[in-house]
Design an enzyme around this catalytic site. Structure first.
Site, mmCIF file in Angstrom:
data_model
loop_
_atom_site.group_PDB
_atom_site.id
_atom_site.type_symbol
_atom_site.label_atom_id
_atom_site.label_comp_id
_atom_site.label_asym_id
_atom_site.label_seq_id
_atom_site.Cartn_x
_atom_site.Cartn_y
_atom_site.Cartn_z
ATOM 1 N N GLN A 35 -22.221 13.773 6.984
ATOM 2 C CA GLN A 35 -21.110 14.673 7.281
ATOM 3 C C GLN A 35 -21.560 15.824 8.174
ATOM 4 O O GLN A 35 -20.725 16.586 8.660
ATOM 5 C CB GLN A 35 -20.545 15.245 5.972
ATOM 6 C CG GLN A 35 -19.876 14.222 5.084
ATOM 7 C CD GLN A 35 -19.494 14.836 3.744
ATOM 8 O OE1 GLN A 35 -20.315 14.968 2.853
ATOM 9 N NE2 GLN A 35 -18.236 15.199 3.591
ATOM 10 N N ASN A 36 -22.846 15.962 8.366
ATOM 11 C CA ASN A 36 -23.379 17.066 9.157
ATOM 12 C C ASN A 36 -23.104 16.861 10.647
ATOM 13 O O ASN A 36 -23.070 15.723 11.134
ATOM 14 C CB ASN A 36 -24.888 17.208 8.923
ATOM 15 C CG ASN A 36 -25.211 17.564 7.487
ATOM 16 O OD1 ASN A 36 -24.428 18.237 6.817
ATOM 17 N ND2 ASN A 36 -26.359 17.100 6.999
ATOM 18 N N ASP A 38 -24.949 18.623 13.017
ATOM 19 C CA ASP A 38 -26.050 19.283 13.731
ATOM 20 C C ASP A 38 -27.015 18.332 14.438
ATOM 21 O O ASP A 38 -27.943 18.778 15.103
ATOM 22 C CB ASP A 38 -26.837 20.174 12.776
ATOM 23 C CG ASP A 38 -27.248 19.457 11.497
ATOM 24 O OD1 ASP A 38 -27.370 18.212 11.514
ATOM 25 O OD2 ASP A 38 -27.436 20.149 10.472
ATOM 26 N N HIS A 55 -18.218 13.135 10.868
ATOM 27 C CA HIS A 55 -17.442 14.258 11.376
ATOM 28 C C HIS A 55 -17.853 14.654 12.787
ATOM 29 O O HIS A 55 -17.595 15.776 13.230
ATOM 30 C CB HIS A 55 -17.576 15.457 10.424
ATOM 31 C CG HIS A 55 -17.005 15.175 9.065
ATOM 32 N ND1 HIS A 55 -17.373 15.873 7.934
ATOM 33 C CD2 HIS A 55 -16.111 14.245 8.650
ATOM 34 C CE1 HIS A 55 -16.719 15.393 6.895
ATOM 35 N NE2 HIS A 55 -15.943 14.419 7.306
ATOM 36 N N SER A 129 -21.289 17.859 -1.621
ATOM 37 C CA SER A 129 -20.331 18.256 -2.651
ATOM 38 C C SER A 129 -19.438 17.089 -3.057
ATOM 39 O O SER A 129 -18.765 17.147 -4.094
ATOM 40 C CB SER A 129 -19.460 19.415 -2.152
ATOM 41 O OG SER A 129 -18.700 19.002 -1.028
ATOM 42 N N ASN A 152 -29.303 15.994 -5.777
ATOM 43 C CA ASN A 152 -28.376 17.083 -5.480
ATOM 44 C C ASN A 152 -28.649 18.277 -6.385
ATOM 45 O O ASN A 152 -29.241 18.142 -7.457
ATOM 46 C CB ASN A 152 -26.934 16.597 -5.705
ATOM 47 C CG ASN A 152 -25.951 17.196 -4.729
ATOM 48 O OD1 ASN A 152 -26.220 17.288 -3.526
ATOM 49 N ND2 ASN A 152 -24.796 17.600 -5.230
#
Length: 230
Positions: A35-36, A38, A55, A129, A152
């Site tokens: 989902q990062n 960067d 994403h 999350s 996590n």
């Protein structure tokens, strides 16, 4: 300010990123879904084909009006000059290919989801999350015999509520979330509570790969220092 903060180059890969590269080097990584935005997975050495950026990321940019592609340098110049980035072809606005709230995820996410998850024989879930859909429901897309490991700082993805409903709506199957030791029905899910970097180092040690991982981190650190001197 936010765009400048998120822009590639401000941060480097972590041991978790290098652990994924180590899995790839050993021929064990089918795909890294992230989902990062960067692009640190690729900076750690993973080829783009091994990564699905659900994403999007800063690897490319397009005009939102005519879809003309622009270089990252074109966007960077505007961002660090506190200017609006305009299209050189039509004058429209240019943005990095990251997914904003309400926008459609890239086609590649769905294509690789359908291809990769049924073939998965071990699912590692780290640093998340598990609340953003449809990404959060991916844990139920693997076969029901596939072991799943969550590394996590907190327990996430449990229960049969919203996650289970969405999983069934998307046709992902599964039990609708993690079921960890001590809970009824636990037979394949493992929980490691702690920082993901600590978790991958412990896992590497158990596998006898601790030296391989530390060597990979050290080699890339030396390469980054060498590049910074050029």
């Amino acid at each position: 300010m936010l765009a400048r903060e998120l822009f590639p180059g401000n941060y480097g890969p972590t041991p978790t990123h290098y652990f994924m590269k180590l899995l790839h080097n050993k021929g064990l990584l089918l795909r890294c879904f992230t989902q990062n935005i960067d692009s640190l997975e690729c900076l750690a050495g993973l080829p783009k084909a091994a990564v699905v950026a659900a994403h999007g990321n800063f690897d490319s940019a397009h005009c939102i009006k005519c879809d003309h592609e622009h270089s990252l340098d074109h966007v960077k110049q505007a961002v660090f000059s506190d200017e609006i980035c305009y299209c050189t072809k039509c004058g429209g606005l240019v943005k990095p290919d990251i997914v904003f709230f309400g926008e459609q995820l890239p086609d590649r996410f769905y294509e690789q989801m359908d291809q990769d998850f049924p073939a998965c024989d071990l699912l590692l879930v780290m640093g998340t999350s598990l609340v953003v859909q449809p990404f959060a429901s991916l844990i139920d897309a693997v076969p029901e015999h596939c072991p799943r490991v969550l590394i996590n700082r907190e327990r996430v993805g449990e229960g049969t509520g919203t996650m289970g409903i969405l999983s069934r709506m998307l046709g992902l199957g599964g039990s609708g979330g993690f079921v960890f030791e001590g809970d009824e029905g636990c037979y394949r899910d493992v929980l490691y509570l702690g920082d993901s970097d600590d978790g991958v180092r412990d896992l590497a040690q158990l596998l006898g790969w601790d030296k391989d991982l530390e060597d990979l981190i050290a080699d890339n650190s030396r390469a980054e220092k060498s590049d910074s001197k050029l």
